[in-house]
Scaffold this motif. Structure first.
Motif, mmCIF file in Angstrom:
data_model
loop_
_atom_site.group_PDB
_atom_site.id
_atom_site.type_symbol
_atom_site.label_atom_id
_atom_site.label_comp_id
_atom_site.label_asym_id
_atom_site.label_seq_id
_atom_site.Cartn_x
_atom_site.Cartn_y
_atom_site.Cartn_z
ATOM 1 N N LEU A 174 0.821 -1.202 0.000
ATOM 2 C CA LEU A 174 0.000 0.000 0.000
ATOM 3 C C LEU A 174 0.862 1.262 0.000
ATOM 4 O O LEU A 174 0.510 2.272 -0.606
ATOM 5 C CB LEU A 174 -0.920 -0.025 1.231
ATOM 6 N N THR A 175 2.015 1.182 0.671
ATOM 7 C CA THR A 175 2.910 2.340 0.750
ATOM 8 C C THR A 175 3.334 2.782 -0.647
ATOM 9 O O THR A 175 3.274 3.972 -0.980
ATOM 10 C CB THR A 175 4.169 1.970 1.561
ATOM 11 N N ALA A 176 3.728 1.825 -1.461
ATOM 12 C CA ALA A 176 4.172 2.155 -2.810
ATOM 13 C C ALA A 176 3.004 2.655 -3.658
ATOM 14 O O ALA A 176 3.165 3.567 -4.479
ATOM 15 C CB ALA A 176 4.810 0.931 -3.454
ATOM 16 N N LEU A 177 1.837 2.067 -3.427
ATOM 17 C CA LEU A 177 0.667 2.466 -4.200
ATOM 18 C C LEU A 177 0.318 3.930 -3.932
ATOM 19 O O LEU A 177 0.050 4.716 -4.852
ATOM 20 C CB LEU A 177 -0.516 1.558 -3.823
ATOM 21 N N ILE A 178 0.351 4.308 -2.645
ATOM 22 C CA ILE A 178 0.036 5.692 -2.284
ATOM 23 C C ILE A 178 1.104 6.631 -2.853
ATOM 24 O O ILE A 178 0.800 7.710 -3.354
ATOM 25 C CB ILE A 178 -0.084 5.823 -0.754
ATOM 26 N N THR A 179 2.352 6.173 -2.818
ATOM 27 C CA THR A 179 3.429 6.957 -3.409
ATOM 28 C C THR A 179 3.177 7.174 -4.895
ATOM 29 O O THR A 179 3.385 8.275 -5.425
ATOM 30 C CB THR A 179 4.770 6.234 -3.210
ATOM 31 N N ALA A 180 2.708 6.129 -5.562
ATOM 32 C CA ALA A 180 2.435 6.234 -7.000
ATOM 33 C C ALA A 180 1.367 7.295 -7.255
ATOM 34 O O ALA A 180 1.492 8.113 -8.179
ATOM 35 C CB ALA A 180 1.970 4.883 -7.538
ATOM 36 N N ILE A 181 0.336 7.283 -6.429
ATOM 37 C CA ILE A 181 -0.716 8.295 -6.594
ATOM 38 C C ILE A 181 -0.140 9.690 -6.340
ATOM 39 O O ILE A 181 -0.433 10.647 -7.055
ATOM 40 C CB ILE A 181 -1.894 7.992 -5.631
ATOM 41 N N GLY A 182 0.740 9.773 -5.341
ATOM 42 C CA GLY A 182 1.386 11.052 -5.045
ATOM 43 C C GLY A 182 2.195 11.567 -6.223
ATOM 44 O O GLY A 182 2.138 12.757 -6.574
ATOM 45 N N ILE A 183 2.926 10.686 -6.878
ATOM 46 C CA ILE A 183 3.735 11.107 -8.036
ATOM 47 C C ILE A 183 2.824 11.533 -9.182
ATOM 48 O O ILE A 183 3.086 12.512 -9.885
ATOM 49 C CB ILE A 183 4.681 9.975 -8.458
ATOM 50 N N SER A 184 1.731 10.782 -9.334
ATOM 51 C CA SER A 184 0.765 11.142 -10.373
ATOM 52 C C SER A 184 0.262 12.573 -10.146
ATOM 53 O O SER A 184 0.244 13.396 -11.079
ATOM 54 C CB SER A 184 -0.401 10.147 -10.344
ATOM 55 N N PHE A 185 -0.114 12.888 -8.920
ATOM 56 C CA PHE A 185 -0.591 14.243 -8.609
ATOM 57 C C PHE A 185 0.512 15.274 -8.817
ATOM 58 O O PHE A 185 0.278 16.348 -9.365
ATOM 59 C CB PHE A 185 -1.079 14.304 -7.150
ATOM 60 N N THR A 186 1.714 14.923 -8.371
ATOM 61 C CA THR A 186 2.831 15.857 -8.511
ATOM 62 C C THR A 186 3.022 16.243 -9.977
ATOM 63 O O THR A 186 3.198 17.416 -10.313
ATOM 64 C CB THR A 186 4.124 15.224 -7.984
ATOM 65 N N LEU A 187 2.959 15.241 -10.859
ATOM 66 C CA LEU A 187 3.173 15.518 -12.282
ATOM 67 C C LEU A 187 1.976 16.255 -12.887
ATOM 68 O O LEU A 187 2.143 17.288 -13.548
ATOM 69 C CB LEU A 187 3.429 14.213 -13.048
ATOM 70 N N SER A 188 0.772 15.752 -12.634
ATOM 71 C CA SER A 188 -0.380 16.343 -13.323
ATOM 72 C C SER A 188 -0.672 17.757 -12.820
ATOM 73 O O SER A 188 -1.086 18.615 -13.593
ATOM 74 C CB SER A 188 -1.611 15.443 -13.201
ATOM 75 N N TYR A 189 -0.457 17.996 -11.518
ATOM 76 C CA TYR A 189 -0.672 19.357 -11.024
ATOM 77 C C TYR A 189 0.564 20.223 -11.214
ATOM 78 O O TYR A 189 0.450 21.418 -11.475
ATOM 79 C CB TYR A 189 -1.134 19.328 -9.567
ATOM 80 N N GLY A 190 1.723 19.587 -11.108
ATOM 81 C CA GLY A 190 2.963 20.329 -11.340
ATOM 82 C C GLY A 190 2.985 20.954 -12.725
ATOM 83 O O GLY A 190 3.426 22.086 -12.916
ATOM 84 N N PHE A 191 2.451 20.216 -13.699
ATOM 85 C CA PHE A 191 2.465 20.734 -15.068
ATOM 86 C C PHE A 191 1.430 21.834 -15.283
ATOM 87 O O PHE A 191 1.374 22.420 -16.351
ATOM 88 C CB PHE A 191 2.274 19.598 -16.085
ATOM 89 N N GLN A 192 0.615 22.103 -14.274
ATOM 90 C CA GLN A 192 -0.322 23.220 -14.418
ATOM 91 C C GLN A 192 0.322 24.542 -13.997
ATOM 92 O O GLN A 192 -0.262 25.603 -14.173
ATOM 93 C CB GLN A 192 -1.578 22.954 -13.589
ATOM 94 N N LEU A 193 1.519 24.427 -13.425
ATOM 95 C CA LEU A 193 2.230 25.653 -13.071
ATOM 96 C C LEU A 193 2.782 26.297 -14.329
ATOM 97 O O LEU A 193 3.118 25.622 -15.298
ATOM 98 C CB LEU A 193 3.405 25.340 -12.133
#
Lengths: 337, 247
Positions: A100-119
């Motif tokens: 589960l730890t890695a899965l949550i990390t994966a979701i975190g990276i997904s958010f980082t990229l998809s929202y990061g690219f909105q900057l």
């Protein structure tokens, strides 16, 4: 008839792009038993890097073969590196931790990229404004392939209802046929996707690295006992999946012409569904699931309503999981004692 | 100090394990195990379930990191080195439960055993050697390994380990769950493999079989070695007979 043909063509074009992304999900799941939710976003990054590369190359390079190849190559290299970084610094330290730890990390990276690219990041370097991140607005992807009709099919049109026919009007021969256009970029992207899938198939099933990959996927501890460098195999699998995602991103951008930062979330989810339908961890299954899903969606859009598209996609998933929980080509593993 | 029965023939050392301790969380699985394997030896490790036999093999082959002690292979310290680096140094470990890859063919499993080798001719030659040992593997080379019987899977596991051309072969319970006839075949081949110069460290529940093959053997009890000696001497020992041979 004509409508169906058009839908089949569209569905296949969409399906091959889903497939390229689905392959990344399925390969990473195969070696790590991890759903890499950031995978769709790597694809989005691939589209943006392709955009940047085409922008830097300028108008002169558009529509030329070497220009297009360069755009693909830059994007592949960048995403390969991104995949390596994500695996090395986000997932590898968590490998022995609960899944589960890695899965949550994966979701975190997904958010980082998809929202990061909105900057919007436009620092001034040497007095010149340089755009590093273009912001949340959709961008029009440059035409790295100049659109042209590849073939135009003339398909007999359905006969009009008798009461619609005005007997006084002269018969227009053009009404007897419906034109179906297959564009050059559709063919090119279909061929590229097929070639990549074929290449992957050979790599996984015919090479030493592929054997090692399948061994790691079954049991990485035993694989290590045979001298297989497990960490390197996993890293290469990530890079490979990310490179395929980069190609998918660019092919998608060519097809849809618009790119935006949430693109990976939407398409990534569909590709993930496709991988599960086909049987997660199974390479052929991912391709089959992707094409089946895309055709299904396209037919719904064509004959029902486009607002049902996603409902049908996920309904398809539910039906498959109810009838065949391991997916279409997935195998239930029975251990022999 | 463990009780010693019989005298050991002096051979140049291949594997030296000294004071190795292993913990699984709060549980101490190995409490200072020391043993050695000389070049050309078959050394057996016998003991009850949970005595630490498998943990000892894992500590040697790098699957587990010892919390104390050292492991030496051919005079080189290999303590705590990752498993995949040890194959190139001449060690092969056919693990507990056989560990074959069921979704790969028999041939692919064998080829993976030679993963680090690039001498095509040598690999082909060794493949023939394995098919010579176990002809059934040749018949089934294109079959998925998961379709093999338990005995055939064990043959595959041993052959795959031998495909790396090891100096030292670690075997974990090769007789487990197999019919006596199959076990006989496997032990006959192990004797032959040893005669061809491969040293073997063998973990076995079937003490009779193991001691019959071994030049030297260790008895492991709750994570420590309590007795050692020649296979023949241990077979003759009353304590061993009572505890492990069911007599």
């Amino acid at each position: 008839m004509a409508g169906l043909l058009q839908h089949l063509i569209n569905g296949l074009a969409e399906g091959t792009i889903y497939a390229l992304v689905a392959l990344g999900y399925t390969m990473v799941y195969g070696v790590l038993k991890l759903i890499n939710f950031a995978h769709g976003d790597v694809m989005m990054v691939g589209a943006y890097v392709g955009y940047a590369a085409a922008f830097v190359l300028g108008d002169g390079a558009l529509g030329s073969l070497w220009g297009a190849v360069l755009v693909f190559l830059v994007s592949i290299l960048f995403c390969g590196l991104l995949g390596w970084l994500v695996e090395r610094f986000a997932y590898r330290p968590l490998r022995e931790k609960p899944r589960l730890t890695a899965l949550i990390t994966a979701i975190g990276i997904s958010f980082t990229l998809s929202y990061g690219f909105q900057l919007k990041v436009q620092p001034e370097i040497a007095g010149k404004k340089v755009t590093l991140l273009p912001g949340a607005d959709p961008r029009t992807f440059p035409e790295i392939i100049t659109p042209a009709e590849w073939v135009t099919l003339h398909v007999p049109a359905p006969a009009p209802a008798p009461d619609e026919v005005d007997p006084a009007a002269p018969h227009d021969a053009a009404d007897d046929f419906v034109e179906i256009i297959i564009w050059n970029w559709q063919v090119i992207s279909f061929v590229i996707a097929l070639a990549l899938m074929g290449g992957l198939q050979v790599l996984v099933f015919r090479t030493k690295f592929g054997r090692a990959m399948r061994a790691v996927s079954h049991d990485h501890r035993v694989a290590a006992l045979l001298g297989i460098p497990v960490d390197r195999v996993i890293a290469l699998t990530f890079m490979l999946g990310s490179a395929l995602a980069a190609c998918a991103g660019i092919l998608y951008a060519i097809k849809d012409t618009l790119i935006q930062p949430m693109l990976g979330v939407q398409l990534g989810l569909k590709a993930f569904v496709a991988a599960v339908i086909g049987g997660i961890g199974n390479v052929q299954g991912a391709v089959l699931g992707a094409v089946a899903l895309a055709l299904c969606e396209e037919l719904v859009v064509g004959y029902a309503s486009s607002s049902w598209r996603d409902a049908v996609a996920f309904g398809f998933l539910i039906v498959v999981l109810l009838l065949r929980p391991q997916g279409l080509l997935g195998r239930v593993q029975a251990e022999k004692v | 100090m463990p009780e010693t029965l019989g005298t050991r023939e002096v051979k140049p050392p291949l594997l030296g394990v000294s004071g190795v301790e292993v913990r699984y969380g709060a549980i101490q699985a190995l409490r200072g195990v020391s043993l050695s394997v000389g070049q050309g030896d078959v050394v057996a490790l016998i003991g009850a379930n949970g005595a630490g036999k498998t943990s000892t093999l894992r500590a040697v082959s790098g699957m587990l990191k010892p919390t104390a002690g050292t492991v030496q292979l051919a005079g080189q310290d290999i303590t705590g080195q990752p498993a995949h680096t040890l194959v190139g140094k001449g060690m092969a470990h056919a693990p507990e439960g056989r560990g074959i890859f069921p979704n790969l063919t028999v041939l692919e499993n064998l080829e993976l055993g030679a993963y680090l080798r690039s001498d095509k001719a040598g690999i082909a030659q060794d493949l023939e050697r394995m098919y010579g040992f176990f002809p059934v593997l040749r018949e089934r080379q294109a079959q998925l390994a998961g379709t093999l019987s338990g005995g055939e899977q064990q043959m595959l596991a041993i052959s795959r380990a031998l495909m790396s051309r090891p100096k030292l072969l670690l075997l974990d319970e090769p007789s487990l769950g197999l019919a006596p006839q199959v076990t006989q075949t496997i032990f006959r081949i192990l004797r032959e493999v040893n005669a061809q110069g491969v040293s073997i460290l063998l973990v076995e529940q079937n003490a009779h079989l193991a001691l019959g093959l071994a030049h030297w053997a260790y008895v492991l009890e709750t994570g420590a070695i309590v007795m050692e000696g020649t296979g023949q001497a241990l077979l003759a020992s009353d304590d061993v007979r009572k505890a492990y041979l069911g007599e």
